[in-house]
Design a protein around this motif. Structure first.
Motif, mmCIF file in Angstrom:
data_model
loop_
_atom_site.group_PDB
_atom_site.id
_atom_site.type_symbol
_atom_site.label_atom_id
_atom_site.label_comp_id
_atom_site.label_asym_id
_atom_site.label_seq_id
_atom_site.Cartn_x
_atom_site.Cartn_y
_atom_site.Cartn_z
ATOM 1 N N GLY A 87 -1.629 -0.881 5.706
ATOM 2 C CA GLY A 87 -1.733 -0.183 4.422
ATOM 3 C C GLY A 87 -0.422 -0.198 3.657
ATOM 4 O O GLY A 87 -0.388 -0.479 2.453
ATOM 5 N N HIS A 90 0.488 -2.594 0.065
ATOM 6 C CA HIS A 90 0.510 -1.792 -1.169
ATOM 7 C C HIS A 90 1.627 -2.290 -2.073
ATOM 8 O O HIS A 90 2.750 -2.530 -1.638
ATOM 9 C CB HIS A 90 0.717 -0.320 -0.827
ATOM 10 C CG HIS A 90 0.294 0.599 -1.924
ATOM 11 N ND1 HIS A 90 1.088 0.841 -3.023
ATOM 12 C CD2 HIS A 90 -0.840 1.328 -2.100
ATOM 13 C CE1 HIS A 90 0.468 1.683 -3.819
ATOM 14 N NE2 HIS A 90 -0.703 1.993 -3.288
ATOM 15 N N GLN A 122 3.335 -0.794 -4.375
ATOM 16 C CA GLN A 122 4.427 0.137 -4.631
ATOM 17 C C GLN A 122 5.350 0.307 -3.420
ATOM 18 O O GLN A 122 6.397 0.932 -3.542
ATOM 19 C CB GLN A 122 3.868 1.514 -5.024
ATOM 20 C CG GLN A 122 3.041 1.506 -6.288
ATOM 21 C CD GLN A 122 3.872 1.131 -7.504
ATOM 22 O OE1 GLN A 122 5.016 1.535 -7.631
ATOM 23 N NE2 GLN A 122 3.287 0.345 -8.395
ATOM 24 N N ASP A 174 -4.438 -2.512 -4.053
ATOM 25 C CA ASP A 174 -3.758 -1.218 -3.937
ATOM 26 C C ASP A 174 -4.703 -0.103 -3.503
ATOM 27 O O ASP A 174 -4.320 0.770 -2.722
ATOM 28 C CB ASP A 174 -3.105 -0.840 -5.271
ATOM 29 C CG ASP A 174 -1.795 -1.566 -5.476
ATOM 30 O OD1 ASP A 174 -1.301 -2.187 -4.507
ATOM 31 O OD2 ASP A 174 -1.257 -1.501 -6.591
ATOM 32 N N ASN A 175 -5.943 -0.125 -3.980
ATOM 33 C CA ASN A 175 -6.887 0.923 -3.605
ATOM 34 C C ASN A 175 -7.241 0.852 -2.123
ATOM 35 O O ASN A 175 -7.288 1.879 -1.434
ATOM 36 C CB ASN A 175 -8.158 0.830 -4.453
ATOM 37 C CG ASN A 175 -7.894 1.192 -5.892
ATOM 38 O OD1 ASN A 175 -6.977 1.958 -6.187
ATOM 39 N ND2 ASN A 175 -8.674 0.629 -6.796
ATOM 40 N N SER A 196 -5.439 -0.537 0.202
ATOM 41 C CA SER A 196 -4.234 -0.215 0.967
ATOM 42 C C SER A 196 -4.026 1.293 1.037
ATOM 43 O O SER A 196 -3.669 1.835 2.084
ATOM 44 C CB SER A 196 -3.006 -0.862 0.326
ATOM 45 O OG SER A 196 -3.108 -2.261 0.369
ATOM 46 N N SER A 197 -4.266 1.980 -0.068
ATOM 47 C CA SER A 197 -4.171 3.444 -0.064
ATOM 48 C C SER A 197 -5.214 4.047 0.858
ATOM 49 O O SER A 197 -4.933 5.022 1.581
ATOM 50 C CB SER A 197 -4.366 3.995 -1.479
ATOM 51 O OG SER A 197 -3.358 3.529 -2.330
ATOM 52 N N ILE A 255 -3.984 3.711 4.416
ATOM 53 C CA ILE A 255 -2.924 4.684 4.714
ATOM 54 C C ILE A 255 -3.528 6.066 4.961
ATOM 55 O O ILE A 255 -3.192 6.746 5.939
ATOM 56 C CB ILE A 255 -1.889 4.722 3.561
ATOM 57 C CG1 ILE A 255 -1.146 3.391 3.474
ATOM 58 C CG2 ILE A 255 -0.907 5.874 3.762
ATOM 59 C CD1 ILE A 255 -0.320 3.224 2.230
ATOM 60 N N ILE A 256 -4.452 6.472 4.112
ATOM 61 C CA ILE A 256 -5.092 7.786 4.266
ATOM 62 C C ILE A 256 -5.911 7.834 5.550
ATOM 63 O O ILE A 256 -5.839 8.813 6.310
ATOM 64 C CB ILE A 256 -5.958 8.098 3.029
ATOM 65 C CG1 ILE A 256 -5.065 8.303 1.815
ATOM 66 C CG2 ILE A 256 -6.829 9.316 3.268
ATOM 67 C CD1 ILE A 256 -5.803 8.349 0.497
#
Length: 143
Positions: A48, A52, A54, A69-70, A72-73, A76-77
């Motif tokens: 993740g 991403h 960022q 990005d979505n 990857s987020s 992470i979550i």
């Protein structure tokens, strides 16, 4: 009877080294178990963060074609959400294994260094850390 000063210092060093060795064995066992049990969380959070834009924004093919990005987020979550139950499983596994191996019984009190004629706890229980003797069924402990 109490030991002499130098003898007490020498035996204190032996007891400290033995307790430090038992502590390091416990720490190594804890590290191995937590690493194995938390491996899914580590992998999911790693991918993740790696993909991403960022954070690391890797140029790997799977980051460009599969993970945006979505997603990857979401990884992470998801990684942080599954971490809590896996920590509980890892701790339960460690406690069960430490109880079965009787690792906490290996720590020696410092009275072994101060007084002569005091036998080592593991010697009294039938082997190193009491592994040679059966469990005492009268002792109950709740964790």
């Amino acid at each position: 009877e109490p030991r002499s000063t130098w003898c007490c210092l020498a035996w204190t060093l032996v007891v400290v080294m033995m307790n430090a060795l038992v502590f390091l064995i416990n720490l190594l066992l804890l590290f191995v178990i937590f690493t194995i049990v938390l491996l899914p969380t580590i992998v999911v959070v790693y991918f993740g963060f790696q993909c991403h834009s960022q954070v690391l924004h890797s140029s790997a093919r799977y980051c460009k074609s599969i993970l945006d990005d979505n997603s990857s987020s979401a990884l992470i979550i998801l990684g942080f959400i599954i971490m809590s139950p896996l920590i509980v499983v890892a701790m339960a596994t460690y406690c069960s294994l430490a109880k079965r191996l009787r690792l906490f019984m290996c720590f020696q009190p410092y009275s072994r260094a101060v007084y002569k004629g005091v036998k080592w706890r593991w010697y009294e229980e039938g082997g190193l850390c009491g592994c040679a003797k059966g469990w005492n069924t009268q002792v109950k402990a709740w964790v």
